[in-house]
Design an enzyme around this catalytic site. Structure first.
Site, short mmCIF file in Angstrom:
data_model
loop_
_atom_site.label_atom_id
_atom_site.label_comp_id
_atom_site.label_asym_id
_atom_site.label_seq_id
_atom_site.Cartn_x
_atom_site.Cartn_y
_atom_site.Cartn_z
N LYS A 1 34.60 8.68 14.57
CA LYS A 1 33.66 9.79 14.50
C LYS A 1 32.90 9.84 15.81
O LYS A 1 32.24 8.87 16.20
CB LYS A 1 32.67 9.58 13.33
CG LYS A 1 31.58 10.64 13.26
CD LYS A 1 30.62 10.39 12.11
CE LYS A 1 29.38 11.27 12.26
NZ LYS A 1 28.34 10.93 11.27
N GLY B 1 19.04 13.06 8.42
CA GLY B 1 17.99 12.34 7.72
C GLY B 1 16.90 13.23 7.14
O GLY B 1 15.95 12.73 6.56
N GLY C 1 22.04 15.86 6.77
CA GLY C 1 21.06 16.74 6.16
C GLY C 1 21.23 16.94 4.67
O GLY C 1 20.35 17.50 4.01
N ASN D 1 24.75 9.77 3.80
CA ASN D 1 24.32 8.39 4.03
C ASN D 1 22.84 8.22 3.68
O ASN D 1 22.50 7.55 2.70
CB ASN D 1 24.59 8.01 5.50
CG ASN D 1 24.21 6.57 5.80
OD1 ASN D 1 23.69 5.85 4.95
ND2 ASN D 1 24.47 6.13 7.01
#
Lengths: 257, 257, 257, 257
Positions: free
Chosen positions: C96, C157, C184, C205
């Site tokens: 990634k 986040g 998000g 995450n």
């Protein structure tokens, strides 16, 4: 006393307009007069036009600053050439960079736009790049000498308003150069919203040109822009989750009865 | 020529204002002058005031129509009594019905409001009921002789805008009497949005009174209202999902090079 | 039979997870087991760790595919070096690309990301670039051989959901390679929404790791993803502006009474 | 251990379904089995049906609780009569009050609904009133003995989701009895959103029945409901305006190079 400074020039109006899509070019002058817009974008193709056809520039009143755009360019190189031709043709130093390589949604090509901006800013142009909202790119454009950045609100001509609000808000907060919201603004309320968010100006073309009454529509957008700007300056209170009474709620009838 | 007719009276301004929450009552007159509002709501409690204190009415210029409200009422009966006192005190025939029984979010009590409206409309009042947006109730109020309905946009004083958009849109579409959006409008863009949706007028109090510059804020709201109304009249194009170029995109450079 | 193919590998789960921000690394294994995620992203810094500290990889069950990320890279060159180190360390071919040069909102740098993608795809990596949603760039990444594109939903986040909906919708519609919404997503409803829009997968995450109960939260996201995917496949009806009764409304009581 | 208690009865599923609009009634049983819904609403008209036609009840598996509705009622009196007929016919004590007098948008009539609720709750029915979201009315229904309130998310059959979010959020926060969002939920993401907001359950009919694959759609809604409920219970973090990295951003390459 709330003038808008762009490329070293001062403007009273924070509404930029365009020349595309009008049913008749005769409407452009009264439209500009009615709304007070002091800067109008024009495609170079329309500038030189066909032989015999009246040049689009002849429809634009003196005193209105031209913002030639590079519409039709698909590479930085093409945009640069168009810009040079426009300046040589007497259109002045302002140039709106439009490079579009994706032909369905007509999204700006940020990469080519950055390259064109670097070249043209170095040549003394006052460069206004039309971009997909992208904070990192906006910083690069600022570093490259752009006079402003023009993030799109939503796909051009869609009248969908500030769909990219999250990113535009962040760009406004982060930039030192002016931020002009361009594309997708279809209602005065949306223009007002952009200004309340802290945008320095907005550009509206399609929504005015395709309205049943373009002169009235242009005035409506001018008022929306002014209203939003005044709200921004008047420092209005934030939203709250709680209700707050504006009238006294203690029941005098119960007390006195 | 786009006058707003309410209760048999004609108004040029579609912005209704209020007297609550101003840091100083001296601001009310310049606020009204600056924004051109021709109707202002006032709580009866403020009208009769304490002995010795200057009456709130003395701060409102002649020519501005009073809209006394029934703030503090918790039942239809109390609202009716306040309305009668207001009329007897020379405040005129207009009355805004506010009945609130839920004290956290200060939501209007539609049931008591309907009952008060029935009584007061029959007594010749020009009744403006402040309501939770509810289409069935709005029809009943219209049948009962209300001069308009005043659905709330969001909780009063919250500055959250037209959160009840879905229902307000339906009410506007369905009513024969005027629809005035009241409560929650915190920005000119939101006032413009209400007018673009087809509302006949909006009432703004908290956002003006609590702004750092209430006179400028009132002017901003007046411009927002006017902009939204003009957009509504100019019959702007609908939103589309598709982009539409406003400048010609066929690349003349490629063609001619 | 609705498997998700990415980089030539087939996955049953369309929920990608991450290793960051967990209060304890011991939670990662039960989290993965509970939600069925088959691919997890890990920062290389965490991979090699400090001497003596237990390697993050030891907390990840066999059978879960690693997606090392280039977190910490500020240029394409750095990202390329991290990717090569990761592959040499046995982390596999997936990578990634995260290149961030704007440190307040941590927005991805599309320009450097494209350059890294070109290099790494040519070296046989299965490249998943994390990007600011930009249709033109997404086309370039596809042309460069990216295995998928990972547009952000909102700032990382922030738990703000699909704020870039307009652009993500257009990217989904336009791409031939998978689209994975990353960053998000803070609620299962938002993960479901991304899938209903036609995204191929989502990566979550922060919202899982910072929940009071990460294992339950991960299961909730897995169910949200599955629900959204099934809705997409079940071809649900479009929104309408009109109400449609689900029960018969002709009043049998009136008819029979 | 997260059972849902309604009218003294305990349910494991928080998805209520309906019997209307299915292309074939044969789908109802597999639909219920697939999604685990334990309560289904049925119009009395369908219950007694035409002579010869198979009764709708014969299509509903044992163990699923019936929620007869008063569809077709235009007054409280009619709703009361339908409820009594339903109970006499063996449909049990639960009754969903639907009184609709506005026939374009099919909005519930809160006033008549409150009156019917008072009567039926006093007669020992477990009353679930379907209402226009209105906090004051919801308090009155609770005081009248309603077993729950069922505010609409958006106009019935519109698939528009939680358009009344502002008011539903306030109702959820304020009620002691369960809140079941009914009408307008067209996607699993919207069902999940209602549950994340703290709703106790949702009722979905049109979106399932009109889907190309009702059994899969019902399962998708069940998963969306479960996902949203788990997220509510897992106490997820709030939205923030600030980005927060999930991977370490200090560039180890720079440090070590």
């Amino acid at each position: 006393d709330d003038a808008f400074c762009l490329g070293g020039q001062t403007f009273n109006s924070r509404l930029l307009t365009g020349t595309g899509k009008f049913a008749s070019r005769e409407i452009i002058a009264p439209m500009l007069e009615g709304c007070g817009s002091e800067m109008i974008t024009v495609a170079l193709r329309r500038v030189d036009g066909d032989a015999g056809a009246k040049n689009i520039l002849s429809y634009i009143p003196k005193g209105v600053t031209l913002l030639p755009n590079t519409s039709g360019a698909r590479t930085a190189e093409e945009a640069v050439r168009i810009a040079r031709i426009a300046r040589a043709a007497g259109c002045g130093d302002f140039i709106k960079i439009e490079v579009i390589t994706e032909m369905k949604y007509l999204m700006p090509d940020n990469y080519e736009t950055l390259n064109a901006t670097k070249t043209l800013a170095a040549e003394g142009f006052k460069v206004l790049p039309y971009i997909m909202p992208d904070l990192t790119l906006a910083h690069r454009l600022q570093d490259a000498g752009a006079a402003a950045v023009m993030p799109l609100g939503s796909p051009i001509g869609s009248n969908r308003g500030i769909k990219m609000e999250e990113m535009i808000r962040i760009i406004i907060e982060s930039m030192d150069i002016p931020v002009i919201v361009d594309a997708g603004i279809g209602r005065p309320s949306q223009a007002a919203q952009a200004m309340e968010m802290g945008a320095d100006a907005v550009l509206v073309n399609t929504a005015i040109a395709t309205s049943a009454d373009p002169v009235m529509a242009a005035r409506a957008f001018a008022m929306g822009v002014a209203a939003g700007r005044m709200a921004f300056c008047a420092d209005m209170a934030a939203q709250t989750n709680q209700a707050q009474a504006s009238s006294p709620l203690t029941g005098f009838l119960r007390e006195t009865a």
